[in-house]
Enzyme design. Structure first.
Site, PDB file in Angstrom:
ATOM      1  CG  ASN A  33      -1.774  -1.185   1.322  1.00 15.67           C
ATOM      2  OD1 ASN A  33      -2.350  -1.597   0.322  1.00 15.67           O
ATOM      3  ND2 ASN A  33      -1.875  -1.784   2.496  1.00 15.67           N
ATOM      4  CD  GLU A 166     -12.757  -0.081   3.853  1.00 15.00           C
ATOM      5  OE1 GLU A 166     -11.978  -0.101   2.886  1.00 15.00           O
ATOM      6  OE2 GLU A 166     -13.027  -1.088   4.518  1.00 15.00           O
ATOM      7  CB  SER A 170      -8.965  -2.064   1.707  1.00 14.33           C
ATOM      8  OG  SER A 170      -9.798  -3.052   2.280  1.00 14.33           O
ATOM      9  CG  ASP A 195     -10.923   3.548   7.057  1.00 16.73           C
ATOM     10  OD1 ASP A 195      -9.941   4.074   6.496  1.00 16.73           O
ATOM     11  OD2 ASP A 195     -10.843   2.491   7.708  1.00 16.73           O
ATOM     12  CE  LYS A 228      -4.157   1.067   5.029  1.00 17.64           C
ATOM     13  NZ  LYS A 228      -3.493  -0.176   5.408  1.00 17.64           N
TER      14      LYS A 228
END
Ligand SMILES: Cc1ncc(COP(=O)(O)O)c(C=O)c1O
Length: 371
Positions: A33, A166, A170, A195, A228
């Site tokens: 990431n 989010e 992800s 997020d 990240k």
């Protein structure tokens, strides 16, 4: 005898194709990431060296509420508040810690948390420890959020409602409909938790994320993780002051834990500075994403899921890619829903166009051979 239950767990995982083990990375990075290639950069190494030279300690020596609160933490929080246009910021040791702390602490008994079906494990961990009711909502389904809010309000006149998403998912690389969700949160008087783990540093003006337009509002909480794109570690929670103050007073993982390293805070200060100063990193990443999309599949982000379905097949394909020198990992349930095991391909500035083209070619061959 003592080990019997643990051996049974491992055998069960193995039989389902879910057994994991740690591996030191080898091969070209298609899995980290570290989107802006800051983690190993000369820039952040220099930032760390300069911080050490000016006397920033490596360890904090205590909890933030005791002697572990260092000027470096406070400087980072003040700079992050200005950068993200937040009313208040609290620095946590990790994004997991921050999500855990927020959802275990802020939603109260009598509240309802509506969370996206694909929400990160750290938010689940927080909700499990918290006292509020929780309800999963089908991925990105605005109508389902609204129906759940109305349903709750038919029986509960008081109690806050929290929407948790989010901004960039992800494991799928797709986005939450933030504008619609924010409008919904405003219409029904809900808190809205976003997020930004995978969007921070990558999207938005100066890398301020996909939720930058909603920053600073009383009902909006935004999490920017620092491990990240920012190349360091920790997480910056942006929220209204009373919420931050309650976390400082009530979040057990924040209170009963050694404060993050002041050196790490100094490094994150450097990461934030470079986001604004070096837009070329983001531009280069966007160009690489476009190249990857032409060679693989449309994704709209630096996260490209290549869905395989079966766990064992996903692991075998990842191993085949690794044997060709590409560090690609299989992601299996419970990280992703049952039957959707996948290769999670991430595009970072650690790679170039030629490597993406080669990887895409090999992936096609390997995918064909597994059909
Ligand atoms: C969406 C999301 N939130 C939170 C986290 C946790 O952040 P950290 O790695 O800083 O603990 C992750 C990490 O994988 C993530 O993907």
């Amino acid at each position: 005898m003592l080990m019997q239950p643990y051996n049974a767990v491992l055998q069960r995982l193995e039989s389902k194709g879910r057994l994991r083990s740690l591996k030191v990375p080898r091969g070209t990075d298609f899995s980290s990431n570290d989107y802006l290639a800051l983690a190993g950069s000369e820039y952040l190494r220099n930032t760390a060296c300069e911080a050490l030279v000016r006397g920033v300690p490596v360890g904090s020596g205590g909890s933030r509420l005791l002697r572990g609160n260092h000027p470096e933490h406070e400087a980072l929080e003040a700079e992050a508040a200005a950068f993200f246009k937040a009313s208040q910021v609290l620095y946590f040791a990790s994004g997991f810690d921050a999500n855990q702390a927020v959802f275990a602490t802020l939603p109260q008994a009598g509240d309802l948390v509506l969370y996206d079906a694909l929400i990160h494990a750290s938010i689940h961990a927080g909700m499990q420890a918290g006292k509020a009711k929780t309800q999963s909502v089908p991925h990105n389904d605005i109508a389902a959020y609204e129906a759940a809010i109305r349903q709750f309000r038919t029986t509960e006149k008081s109690g806050n409602i929290w929407l948790a998403v989010e901004s960039l998912y992800s494991m799928d690389g797709d986005r939450a409909p933030l504008a619609e969700l924010s409008a919904l949160a405003d219409r029904y008087g809900c808190f809205f938790y976003i997020d930004e783990a995978h969007a921070t540093g990558v999207f938005g003006a100066d890398g301020r994320g996909l939720a930058a337009d909603f920053a600073g509002r009383d009902n909006v909480l935004i999490l920017h993780t620092c491990g990240k794109a920012l190349g360091a570690s920790g997480a910056l929670l942006c929220a209204a002051k009373p919420l931050i103050d309650v976390l400082v007073n009530r979040a057990r993982g924040f209170i009963f834990s050694t404060a993050p390293s002041p050196l790490q805070a100094a490094i994150v200060r450097g990461s934030l500075k470079t986001l604004a100063a070096e837009p070329q990193r983001r531009e280069k990443l966007q160009a690489l994403i476009r190249h990857a999309e032409q060679n693989l599949q449309p994704s709209g982000s630096q996260i490209i899921p290549f869905t395989v379905g079966d766990n064992q097949r996903a692991v075998a394909m990842a191993e085949a890619m690794q044997n060709h020198g590409f560090d690609i990992r299989a992601i299996r349930p419970p990280t992703v829903p049952l039957g959707t095991a996948r290769l999670r391909i991430s595009i970072t500035l650690n790679i170039d166009e030629a490597q993406i083209s080669r990887m895409a070619e090999v992936l096609k061959q390997i995918a064909n051979s597994y059909e």
